[in-house]
Design an enzyme around this catalytic site. Structure first.
Site, mmCIF file in Angstrom:
data_model
loop_
_atom_site.group_PDB
_atom_site.id
_atom_site.type_symbol
_atom_site.label_atom_id
_atom_site.label_comp_id
_atom_site.label_asym_id
_atom_site.label_seq_id
_atom_site.Cartn_x
_atom_site.Cartn_y
_atom_site.Cartn_z
ATOM 1 C CB CYS A 80 -0.869 0.023 1.240
ATOM 2 S SG CYS A 80 -1.840 -1.447 1.456
ATOM 3 C CE1 TYR A 315 -9.728 -9.393 -23.633
ATOM 4 C CE2 TYR A 315 -11.703 -8.092 -24.041
ATOM 5 C CZ TYR A 315 -10.449 -8.503 -24.424
ATOM 6 O OH TYR A 315 -9.899 -8.013 -25.587
ATOM 7 C CB CYS A 408 -8.199 -3.237 -13.877
ATOM 8 S SG CYS A 408 -7.399 -4.207 -15.149
HETATM 9 N N1 SAH Z 1 -14.899 -10.147 -16.044
HETATM 10 C C1 SAH Z 1 -14.222 -11.004 -15.099
HETATM 11 C C2 SAH Z 1 -12.711 -11.099 -15.313
HETATM 12 C C3 SAH Z 1 -11.957 -9.855 -15.649
HETATM 13 S S1 SAH Z 1 -10.202 -10.037 -15.572
HETATM 14 C C4 SAH Z 1 -14.555 -10.585 -13.681
HETATM 15 O O1 SAH Z 1 -15.014 -9.484 -13.441
HETATM 16 O O2 SAH Z 1 -14.329 -11.380 -12.769
HETATM 17 C C5 SAH Z 1 -9.758 -10.211 -17.264
HETATM 18 C C6 SAH Z 1 -9.922 -11.612 -17.805
HETATM 19 O O3 SAH Z 1 -9.532 -11.597 -19.169
HETATM 20 C C7 SAH Z 1 -9.073 -12.684 -17.125
HETATM 21 O O4 SAH Z 1 -9.920 -13.719 -16.692
HETATM 22 C C8 SAH Z 1 -8.130 -13.162 -18.246
HETATM 23 O O5 SAH Z 1 -7.857 -14.541 -18.162
HETATM 24 C C9 SAH Z 1 -8.903 -12.836 -19.499
HETATM 25 N N2 SAH Z 1 -8.132 -12.599 -20.744
HETATM 26 C C10 SAH Z 1 -6.929 -12.009 -20.893
HETATM 27 N N3 SAH Z 1 -6.619 -11.875 -22.194
HETATM 28 C C11 SAH Z 1 -7.646 -12.405 -22.912
HETATM 29 C C12 SAH Z 1 -7.911 -12.558 -24.301
HETATM 30 N N4 SAH Z 1 -7.032 -12.154 -25.210
HETATM 31 N N5 SAH Z 1 -9.068 -13.135 -24.661
HETATM 32 C C13 SAH Z 1 -9.962 -13.564 -23.731
HETATM 33 N N6 SAH Z 1 -9.761 -13.423 -22.402
HETATM 34 C C14 SAH Z 1 -8.625 -12.866 -21.976
#
Ligand code: SAH
Length: 451
Positions: A80, A315, A408
């Protein structure tokens, strides 16, 4: 000014992500770390015309912003970095940082709804991945977090403000137990040793706890006594899962060559907005449960009425966002890279009696164009590097009226929004959600609409 000079100056502006920019004479000083108003001593690393990159050596004087008493590890632990700033002020700083990033890309004319604070600014984390090591060379075994800017020195963070007492009890008892056994920790330099990581996860809304001890296969140690020791701890949560992961991978990341269940099951349950989710030891799940509920509620508000709509959840991780939308939607399609997460997402949807969800394994950049149905609404929640340009082209190609972008990393977010603008999408509303109090990170939700 030249390389290796030692300089002193007052820190001026904190940028998103934990870097600062200050003015010294007619030169712009860029540094990792620092809080506006601090007087610091730093070493010059690189000089360019009108600019210099420096490395902080010492804080000479605190900033007047730092009125909150931090934890005992502050300034030593890499965690932090803004814990000494009162929470309300942290929120103000993050909100302004995000707004500045939008303005820098000439993105304005939208409704900015400010920042929503986390329901808890302390004790909010549901997962910690600790590392075994020592604090000083050849000192006693420690397990915890890396010291600021160091790869090998580990602090047993028993005074950490981000987790509850259950995490602290598991952490300190594990450190004590393995100190007595005199087992070597795993060294990344020569790949020798045994003890690697301790991962603790909690279902905040279900009160279930998972402890996962990660070692190499170089020693054959019987973990029965360790398991018994954990089960005798006086914990608030139910310890439903004790795991032993064997990891001989060379990278400094938790991967699984073999999973041994020492006690209970190999997953914990969590609930979000009334929906059930099983969390397996290695799947992604938002680390601030109460914050995630707020974030998803915010996304749902941005979407508005989505009854009878076809929704893409890109994603999708373990499918949390898609399932939050699925109650009203006609159909939800999710795409996610990690196969294990896709399996979990489809199982979770069944568990929640949602028959209109389909999560598909694949890379969004390659797979999204293959989806046959036309979406009314697209939600994207990419990792820090943002959405690939080809994926933006394909996503925009569906011509849906609305896209919700959950990010994020506001730095890549604004670049992606400029790209979407080239395809006719304008920013309508923006709101930040602080999922990570006391750290420089922030989540941002954006609604863009086709003009
Ligand atoms: N929407 C979800 C996860 C978000 S984190 C939630 O809120 O819990 C982003 C996610 O994207 C991760 O799970 C990661 O594995 C995935 N990711 C990363 N690059 C990717 C790509 N090129 N295609 C598909 N998924 C991907």
């Amino acid at each position: 000014m030249k390389k290796k000079d030692i300089i002193e100056f007052e820190v001026d502006k904190m940028e998103f992500g934990g870097t600062t920019v200050s003015q010294l004479g007619n030169r712009e000083i860029h540094m990792k770390g620092g809080i506006s108003g601090q007087k610091v001593k730093a070493a010059v690393k690189k000089v360019r015309s009108g600019k210099a990159d420096v490395k902080m050596l010492e804080i000479l004087e605190k900033s007047t912003l730092e009125t909150q008493t931090p934890c005992k590890h502050f300034n030593e632990c890499g965690g932090c970095t803004i814990l000494s700033i009162p929470y309300e002020k942290q929120l103000e700083i993050k909100e302004k940082q995000v707004m500045d990033l939008f303005l820098k890309q000439d993105l304005f004319g939208f409704q900015f709804q400010g920042i929503q604070g986390s329901p808890q600014d302390k004790l909010y984390r549901n997962k910690m991945e600790y590392t075994f090591g020592d604090e000083v060379k050849d000192g006693p075994l420690t397990v915890g977090l890396h010291k600021k800017g160091r790869h090998i020195d580990i602090l047993t963070v028993d005074g950490c403000f981000l987790v509850d007492q259950d995490f602290v009890k598991v952490l300190t008892s594990t450190a004590n137990y393995f100190n007595e056994k005199e087992l070597p920790y795993y060294r990344g330099i020569n790949h020798k040793g045994y003890l690697r990581n301790l991962v603790v996860r909690k279902g905040v809304n279900t009160n279930e706890l998972m402890v996962n001890i990660v070692t190499s296969s170089q020693i054959d140690f019987d973990m029965t006594e360790y398991k018994e020791m954990l089960l005798e701890l006086d914990l608030e949560a139910d310890l439903v899962s004790i795991l032993h992961t064997i990891n001989d991978g060379l990278a400094d990341a938790v991967q699984c060559d073999e999973l041994r269940i020492l006690h209970g099951r190999d997953y914990i349950n969590e609930e979000l907005l009334g929906l059930k989710f099983t969390i397996s030891p290695f799947s992604f799940f938002q680390t601030n449960t109460k914050g995630a509920e707020m974030l998803y509620t915010m996304a749902r508000e941005f979407v508005g009425d989505h009854s009878d709509k076809v929704v893409f959840d890109l994603y999708s991780g373990t499918g949390t966002i898609g399932q939050v939308m699925a109650g009203a939607a006609k159909k939800v399609y999710g795409i996610e890279l990690i196969e294990e997460a896709v399996v979990a997402a489809n199982n979770n949807a069944k568990l929640n009696n949602l028959n209109n969800c389909e999560f598909i394994a694949g890379d969004v950049t390659k797979t999204v164009k293959n989806l046959k149905e036309k979406p009314d609404l697209i939600i994207v929640d990419p990792p820090r590097p943002g959405v690939h340009k080809d994926a933006i082209r394909d996503i925009a190609g569906f011509n849906s009226n609305e896209i919700i972008y959950i990010s994020c990393n506001p730095k890549t977010l604004v670049l992606d929004l400029v790209e979407f603008k080239n395809y006719g999408y304008e920013v309508e509303k923006v709101k930040c959600m602080d999922m990570f109090p006391n750290t420089p990170h922030v989540e941002t939700v954006v609604k863009i609409v086709k003009k």
